[in-house]
Design a protein around this motif. Structure first.
Motif, short mmCIF file in Angstrom:
data_model
loop_
_atom_site.label_atom_id
_atom_site.label_comp_id
_atom_site.label_asym_id
_atom_site.label_seq_id
_atom_site.Cartn_x
_atom_site.Cartn_y
_atom_site.Cartn_z
N LEU A 151 0.58 -1.16 -0.03
CA LEU A 151 -0.18 -0.03 0.30
C LEU A 151 0.75 0.89 -0.15
O LEU A 151 1.13 2.55 -1.11
CB LEU A 151 -1.30 0.32 0.94
N ALA A 152 1.86 1.06 0.68
CA ALA A 152 2.14 2.37 0.66
C ALA A 152 3.62 2.77 -0.31
O ALA A 152 3.47 3.74 -0.59
CB ALA A 152 3.78 2.59 2.42
N TRP A 153 4.12 1.89 -0.73
CA TRP A 153 5.23 1.42 -2.10
C TRP A 153 3.92 2.27 -2.80
O TRP A 153 4.24 2.62 -4.21
CB TRP A 153 5.26 0.12 -2.61
N SER A 154 2.79 1.79 -3.42
CA SER A 154 2.35 2.56 -4.73
C SER A 154 1.15 3.65 -4.21
O SER A 154 0.02 3.27 -5.33
CB SER A 154 0.81 0.78 -5.11
N GLY A 155 1.49 3.76 -3.22
CA GLY A 155 0.63 5.10 -2.92
C GLY A 155 -0.80 5.35 -2.62
O GLY A 155 -1.42 5.88 -2.50
N VAL A 235 4.40 4.41 5.86
CA VAL A 235 4.05 2.93 6.73
C VAL A 235 3.54 3.17 8.49
O VAL A 235 3.82 4.21 9.16
CB VAL A 235 5.07 2.30 6.81
N VAL A 236 1.56 2.24 8.72
CA VAL A 236 1.45 2.35 8.22
C VAL A 236 0.57 3.12 7.61
O VAL A 236 -0.13 3.03 5.99
CB VAL A 236 0.00 1.54 8.85
N THR A 237 0.40 4.37 7.39
CA THR A 237 -0.91 5.04 6.79
C THR A 237 0.57 6.11 7.31
O THR A 237 1.04 6.68 7.88
CB THR A 237 -1.63 4.84 7.58
N PRO A 238 0.36 7.59 5.83
CA PRO A 238 0.77 8.71 6.18
C PRO A 238 0.52 9.88 7.82
O PRO A 238 -0.15 9.54 7.58
CB PRO A 238 0.17 9.37 5.35
N THR A 239 1.78 9.99 8.15
CA THR A 239 1.77 10.84 9.66
C THR A 239 1.21 12.56 9.24
O THR A 239 1.69 13.00 7.80
CB THR A 239 2.75 11.05 10.18
N HIS A 240 0.64 13.00 9.82
CA HIS A 240 -0.33 14.20 9.56
C HIS A 240 1.47 15.62 8.97
O HIS A 240 2.59 15.42 9.46
CB HIS A 240 -0.25 15.15 10.52
N THR A 241 0.59 16.43 7.50
CA THR A 241 1.90 17.01 7.16
C THR A 241 2.36 18.49 7.68
O THR A 241 3.38 19.10 7.37
CB THR A 241 2.41 16.27 5.82
N GLY A 242 0.94 18.74 8.20
CA GLY A 242 0.83 20.19 8.64
C GLY A 242 2.47 20.45 9.38
O GLY A 242 2.87 20.09 10.50
#
Length: 245
Positions: A151-155, A235-242
């Motif tokens: 999932l992470a590799w494929s966006g 991984v596992v899901t993106p963290t907040h980027t703000g």
């Protein structure tokens, strides 16, 4: 590698998420045994359904803070695969995540026990020492690692709550071990002598085969998804980027 949230906050999120995951697993197991006495199949269905939904919700709730690993096997592989591309967890992050996950898992078991009027700690007597169960744990953990990094590799890491919840829910049924696939959750489940428990004596072997499964899963990731380590931050899901508060 950069993270939007300070390490202490991410460690708290990992402890909370792992703890609540164990609470969901054990609590729904206790409820299932009480509501459907004598019907093991229905109990397992109820336990799996609650766990799948609970895991998805926890990833949605805490993923923006820590990535929602909730699993030492996931964190170790994230660190290992990310080393060559300076992404994912650092060794310092890993040293904070793993104790937080294990401590959270134990606290989650105690919480579930207390919610149902059980003793805070009641060591499980459910023996899970058998070769076919070890195969099940190997398969369950390898599949989880492969799914998360695919999932992470494929966006598509934003689909992790649904996909990971669905995988664990289904792995309750297609693996002989009912898919623990998580050393911290395994340790936590030893603290409750209920439907979802595991005897302390069975824990070391379960963790050993989870580690083997994680290595096998990582090898499959390298074969199928070249440079997957570049996506370790998701991984596992993106963290907040703000901006961090």
């Amino acid at each position: 590698m950069s993270h939007a949230q300070p390490l202490w906050r991410r460690a708290v999120a990992e402890a909370l998420g792992t703890g609540l995951l164990v609470t969901v697993v054990i609590g729904s197991g206790i409820a299932a045994a009480s509501l459907s006495p004598g019907d093991i199949g229905l109990q397992l269905l109820e336990n799996a359904f609650a766990t799948a939904l609970g895991l998805a919700v926890l990833i949605l709730m805490l993923g923006p803070v820590s990535g929602a690993h909730f699993n030492p096997a996931v964190s170790v592989i994230d660190w290992w695969l990310g080393q060559r591309t300076s992404s994912g967890l650092s060794l310092r992050d890993l040293a904070a995540y793993i104790p937080a996950q294990i401590g959270g898992g134990i606290a989650g078991a105690i919480l579930a026990n207390l919610m149902y009027g059980e003793a805070a700690v009641s060591w499980s007597t459910t023996d899970r020492s058998a070769g076919h169960l070890y195969i099940g744990e190997t398969v369950a953990t390898a599949g989880l690692i492969l799914l998360i990094f695919a999932l992470a590799w494929s966006g598509r890491a934003q689909l992790a709550p649904l996909a990971v919840g669905a995988y664990i829910g289904s792995a309750y049924w297609f693996t002989s071990s009912t898919s623990f696939a998580n050393p911290a959750v395994t340790i936590g489940r030893a603290f409750s002598d209920t439907f979802a428990g595991i005897a302390p004596g069975s824990v070391p072997a379960f963790i050993a085969f989870q580690a083997f499964g994680a290595i096998l899963g990582a090898a499959l990731v390298i074969v199928l998804y070249p440079n997957a380590g570049q996506a370790a931050d998701d991984v596992v899901t993106p963290t907040h980027t703000g901006a961090s508060s």
